[in-house]
Design a protein around this motif. Structure first.
Motif, PDB file in Angstrom:
ATOM      1  N   ILE A  97       0.860  -1.183   0.000  1.00  0.00           N
ATOM      2  CA  ILE A  97       0.000   0.000   0.000  1.00  0.00           C
ATOM      3  C   ILE A  97       0.894   1.229   0.000  1.00  0.00           C
ATOM      4  N   ARG A  98       0.809   2.036  -1.073  1.00  0.00           N
ATOM      5  CA  ARG A  98       1.751   3.148  -1.256  1.00  0.00           C
ATOM      6  C   ARG A  98       1.170   4.521  -0.971  1.00  0.00           C
ATOM      7  N   GLY A  99      -0.145   4.688  -1.095  1.00  0.00           N
ATOM      8  CA  GLY A  99      -0.720   6.016  -0.909  1.00  0.00           C
ATOM      9  C   GLY A  99      -2.144   5.943  -0.397  1.00  0.00           C
ATOM     10  N   ILE A 100      -2.495   6.904   0.461  1.00  0.00           N
ATOM     11  CA  ILE A 100      -3.819   6.961   1.097  1.00  0.00           C
ATOM     12  C   ILE A 100      -4.357   8.390   1.024  1.00  0.00           C
ATOM     13  N   GLU A 101      -5.622   8.537   0.667  1.00  0.00           N
ATOM     14  CA  GLU A 101      -6.313   9.821   0.780  1.00  0.00           C
ATOM     15  C   GLU A 101      -7.051   9.850   2.114  1.00  0.00           C
ATOM     16  N   SER A 121       0.135  11.687   3.703  1.00  0.00           N
ATOM     17  CA  SER A 121       0.024  10.243   3.443  1.00  0.00           C
ATOM     18  C   SER A 121       0.264   9.869   1.986  1.00  0.00           C
ATOM     19  N   ASN A 122       1.069  10.666   1.267  1.00  0.00           N
ATOM     20  CA  ASN A 122       1.327  10.368  -0.141  1.00  0.00           C
ATOM     21  C   ASN A 122       2.614   9.573  -0.329  1.00  0.00           C
ATOM     22  N   GLY A 123       2.757   8.512   0.414  1.00  0.00           N
ATOM     23  CA  GLY A 123       3.910   7.631   0.321  1.00  0.00           C
ATOM     24  C   GLY A 123       3.779   6.513   1.334  1.00  0.00           C
ATOM     25  N   SER A 190       2.064   8.865  -4.501  1.00  0.00           N
ATOM     26  CA  SER A 190       3.444   9.283  -4.259  1.00  0.00           C
ATOM     27  C   SER A 190       4.126   9.694  -5.561  1.00  0.00           C
ATOM     28  N   LYS A 191       5.057  10.631  -5.451  1.00  0.00           N
ATOM     29  CA  LYS A 191       5.810  11.171  -6.588  1.00  0.00           C
ATOM     30  C   LYS A 191       4.930  11.981  -7.533  1.00  0.00           C
TER      31      LYS A 191
END
Length: 207
Positions: A97-101, A121-123, A190-191
């Motif tokens: 899991i790499r990113g969460i809103e 939480s963008n990573g 992310s990124k």
């Protein structure tokens, strides 16, 4: 049937199906939750980027070899990484899991991170800190409290991007394999530098 319990689905299909699911973590400080917007598939013994490549199995990897729905937490530098095992016991494939809103508990997430906006939480390491996810969560089940996915609530992406995974250098074809999936246009990927626009790439809010 939940996708990670369906052996007819590939790990890539499950990684895409997890987008829009609501992840929840209950802690003594409070409950936080957020919509999954970015995942990466890791295909086990054949995948040179997977911890279980060539059947590697150590005490640290114990959770990777357990049944689908098992949470696998590993540490990279000072960050905890949240993974979900998606195949039957003995088949070590998982989704990172790499990113969460964020949805519920944004203030608590901001306090834990010391950040505001999309940097909360963008990573993968950012979201675990924001959620209070630790090594203690390793080996638990994603359908059981305190770290779990909501059964009913979810969002539907308008479109899903498939791109190479991040941080997978020098792995031949596995470096460029399109095994990273994200909600197209969501700023918490992310990124990706984006702005909150009220829609963020979702078909419907379902809040």
């Amino acid at each position: 049937m939940e996708p990670w319990l369906d052996n007819n689905k590939t790990t890539e299909e499950i990684a895409k199906a997890l987008l829009g699911r609501l992840l929840i973590k209950e802690t003594p400080e409070g409950t936080v939750s957020g919509w999954i917007v970015e995942t990466e598939a890791y295909l086990g013994v054949i995948d040179e980027a997977a911890h279980s490549f060539n059947g590697k199995n150590t005490p640290r990897l114990k959770s990777m070899y357990e049944e689908a729905g098992t949470i696998y937490i590993y540490q990279m530098h000072t960050h905890q990484m949240l993974n979900l095992v998606v195949k039957e016991a003995g088949t070590p494939e998982a989704v990172l899991i790499r990113g969460i809103e964020p949805f519920v508990g944004l203030e608590l997430m901001e306090t834990r991170r010391g950040k505001t906006g999309i940097d909360v939480s963008n990573g993968p390491g950012k979201l675990t800190k924001a959620f209070g996810i630790t090594q203690m969560d390793d080996g638990s089940k994603i359908y059981e409290k305190p770290l779990y996915l909501a059964k009913e609530r979810r969002k539907i992406p308008l479109s899903i991007d498939a791109t190479p995974r991040i941080g997978v250098p020098n792995k031949g074809p596995w470096t460029e394999a399109p095994l990273r999936f994200s909600v197209a246009g969501n700023p918490y990927v992310s990124k990706r530098r984006g702005k909150l626009d009220g829609n963020n790439g979702w078909l419907e809010s379902n809040r």
